[in-house]
Design an enzyme around this catalytic site. Sequence first.
Site, short mmCIF file in Angstrom:
data_model
loop_
_atom_site.label_atom_id
_atom_site.label_comp_id
_atom_site.label_asym_id
_atom_site.label_seq_id
_atom_site.Cartn_x
_atom_site.Cartn_y
_atom_site.Cartn_z
N SER A 150 13.88 -16.59 -10.64
CA SER A 150 13.86 -18.02 -10.97
C SER A 150 14.57 -18.21 -12.31
CB SER A 150 12.40 -18.47 -11.11
OG SER A 150 12.31 -19.77 -11.65
N TYR A 163 3.69 -17.19 -14.81
CA TYR A 163 4.83 -17.27 -13.88
C TYR A 163 6.06 -16.66 -14.56
CZ TYR A 163 8.06 -19.23 -10.38
OH TYR A 163 9.01 -19.40 -9.40
N1 LIG Z 1 11.16 -24.01 -5.17
C1 LIG Z 1 11.67 -23.74 -6.37
O1 LIG Z 1 11.97 -24.66 -7.16
C2 LIG Z 1 11.91 -22.32 -6.80
C3 LIG Z 1 12.64 -22.10 -7.95
C4 LIG Z 1 12.85 -20.80 -8.39
C5 LIG Z 1 12.34 -19.75 -7.67
N2 LIG Z 1 11.61 -19.97 -6.53
C6 LIG Z 1 11.04 -18.81 -5.83
O2 LIG Z 1 11.46 -18.86 -4.49
C7 LIG Z 1 10.52 -18.13 -3.70
C8 LIG Z 1 10.19 -18.94 -2.46
O3 LIG Z 1 9.53 -20.12 -2.84
P1 LIG Z 1 9.75 -21.53 -2.12
O4 LIG Z 1 10.22 -22.46 -3.16
O5 LIG Z 1 10.53 -21.37 -0.88
O6 LIG Z 1 8.23 -21.96 -1.83
P2 LIG Z 1 7.33 -21.98 -0.53
O7 LIG Z 1 7.94 -22.86 0.51
O8 LIG Z 1 5.96 -22.28 -1.00
O9 LIG Z 1 7.42 -20.48 0.00
C9 LIG Z 1 6.60 -19.44 -0.43
C10 LIG Z 1 6.44 -18.46 0.70
O10 LIG Z 1 5.63 -17.35 0.26
C11 LIG Z 1 4.70 -17.07 1.28
N3 LIG Z 1 3.51 -16.41 0.78
C12 LIG Z 1 2.58 -16.92 -0.09
N4 LIG Z 1 1.61 -16.03 -0.28
C13 LIG Z 1 1.92 -14.93 0.48
C14 LIG Z 1 1.29 -13.68 0.71
N5 LIG Z 1 0.15 -13.37 0.10
N6 LIG Z 1 1.88 -12.80 1.55
C15 LIG Z 1 3.03 -13.13 2.17
N7 LIG Z 1 3.69 -14.29 1.98
C16 LIG Z 1 3.12 -15.17 1.15
C17 LIG Z 1 4.38 -18.42 1.90
O11 LIG Z 1 3.91 -18.27 3.25
P3 LIG Z 1 2.39 -18.23 3.73
O12 LIG Z 1 1.64 -19.24 2.93
O13 LIG Z 1 2.52 -18.55 5.17
O14 LIG Z 1 1.93 -16.81 3.49
C18 LIG Z 1 5.76 -19.05 1.92
O15 LIG Z 1 6.46 -18.68 3.09
C19 LIG Z 1 9.33 -17.82 -4.61
O16 LIG Z 1 9.42 -16.49 -5.04
C20 LIG Z 1 9.54 -18.78 -5.77
O17 LIG Z 1 8.97 -18.28 -6.97
C21 LIG Z 1 11.40 -21.24 -6.07
#
Ligand SMILES: NC(=O)c1ccc[n+]([C@@H]2O[C@H](COP(=O)([O-])OP(=O)(O)OC[C@H]3O[C@@H](n4cnc5c(N)ncnc54)[C@H](OP(=O)(O)O)[C@@H]3O)[C@@H](O)[C@H]2O)c1
Length: 255
Positions: A150, A163
């Site tokens: 991130s 985080y």
């Molecule tokens: N959105 C942003 O602005 C942003 C910015 C920078 C970085 N990121 C990073 O991008 C990545 C994806 O995030 P996203 O934004 O796409 O959010 P998201 O839609 O909430 O996706 C998170 C994913 O992680 C899974 N997850 C959560 N707990 C888990 C566990 N214990 N075991 C396996 N899977 C698990 C969730 O699925 P289940 O709940 O079904 O397990 C979901 O598929 C993360 O690492 C986040 O830190 C996001």
Amino acid sequence: MTATSLDGTVALVTGASSGIGEATARTLAGHGAKVAVAARRLERLERLAAEIGRHGHTALAIQSDITDQQQAIAAVERTVDELGRLDVVVNNAGQMLLGPIEDAPTEEWDRMIDLNLKGLINTTHAALPHLLAAAEDSARGCADVVNISSVAGRLARAGSGVYNLTKHGVGAFSESFRQEFASRKVRSTLIEPGAVDTELSDHIRDGVREQVRERFVDIQMLESADVAEAIAYAVTRPWHVSLNEILIRPTEQQG
Ligand SMILES: NC(=O)c1ccc[n+]([C@@H]2O[C@H](COP(=O)([O-])OP(=O)(O)OC[C@H]3O[C@@H](n4cnc5c(N)ncnc54)[C@H](OP(=O)(O)O)[C@@H]3O)[C@@H](O)[C@H]2O)c1
């Protein structure tokens, strides 16, 4: 420089039930990879796998809570058993439970450390023998680990301490991994997104969530597909080209 196809390869994407992981699975499948999609919400994974199948590609839904090391190992083994090999791991599953350090519910810290750090390193460790084998035995001549960090892995902010800790850690691990495995052609790519329009902030506690969202109300956030395309670009480079670090922000995002 021409892109290499992912035909004949297998990719495992963690956190593929929503957001960036879901979009990445679709995109890698579109480039020819068979994809294993892992997360806890099986129904959403099965819906995604069916959709990918309708487009003529192959996807395998794997219910897995990767904070449990045995489940992370099992997800990797099922991928290899059922899809035959493993060429690309996208360590995407993550949680962003923001808020001040003072009076923080420390179980939120445990959840982030268990998923963002331990889930990622345990998945990588389990995948490693298969990735090394794939790098030796593939038309592409390499294998890939893509770690989703991130902007928070580069810049620390008040209210984001743990985080920041986890995402800075992902960056350090990715660079150390790169140095250990570069000569054996397992590439390491660190992706550092800014604000992406996903479910990620839904899980932030009341009171903090509104403040976090306030920062981005006036800008056009990234779509998950924007990040997925950056990931696909990195893993479709010829084997001698490594995109080790990609910072991708909404154009209007300041910090
Ligand atoms: N959105 C942003 O602005 C942003 C910015 C920078 C970085 N990121 C990073 O991008 C990545 C994806 O995030 P996203 O934004 O796409 O959010 P998201 O839609 O909430 O996706 C998170 C994913 O992680 C899974 N997850 C959560 N707990 C888990 C566990 N214990 N075991 C396996 N899977 C698990 C969730 O699925 P289940 O709940 O079904 O397990 C979901 O598929 C993360 O690492 C986040 O830190 C996001």
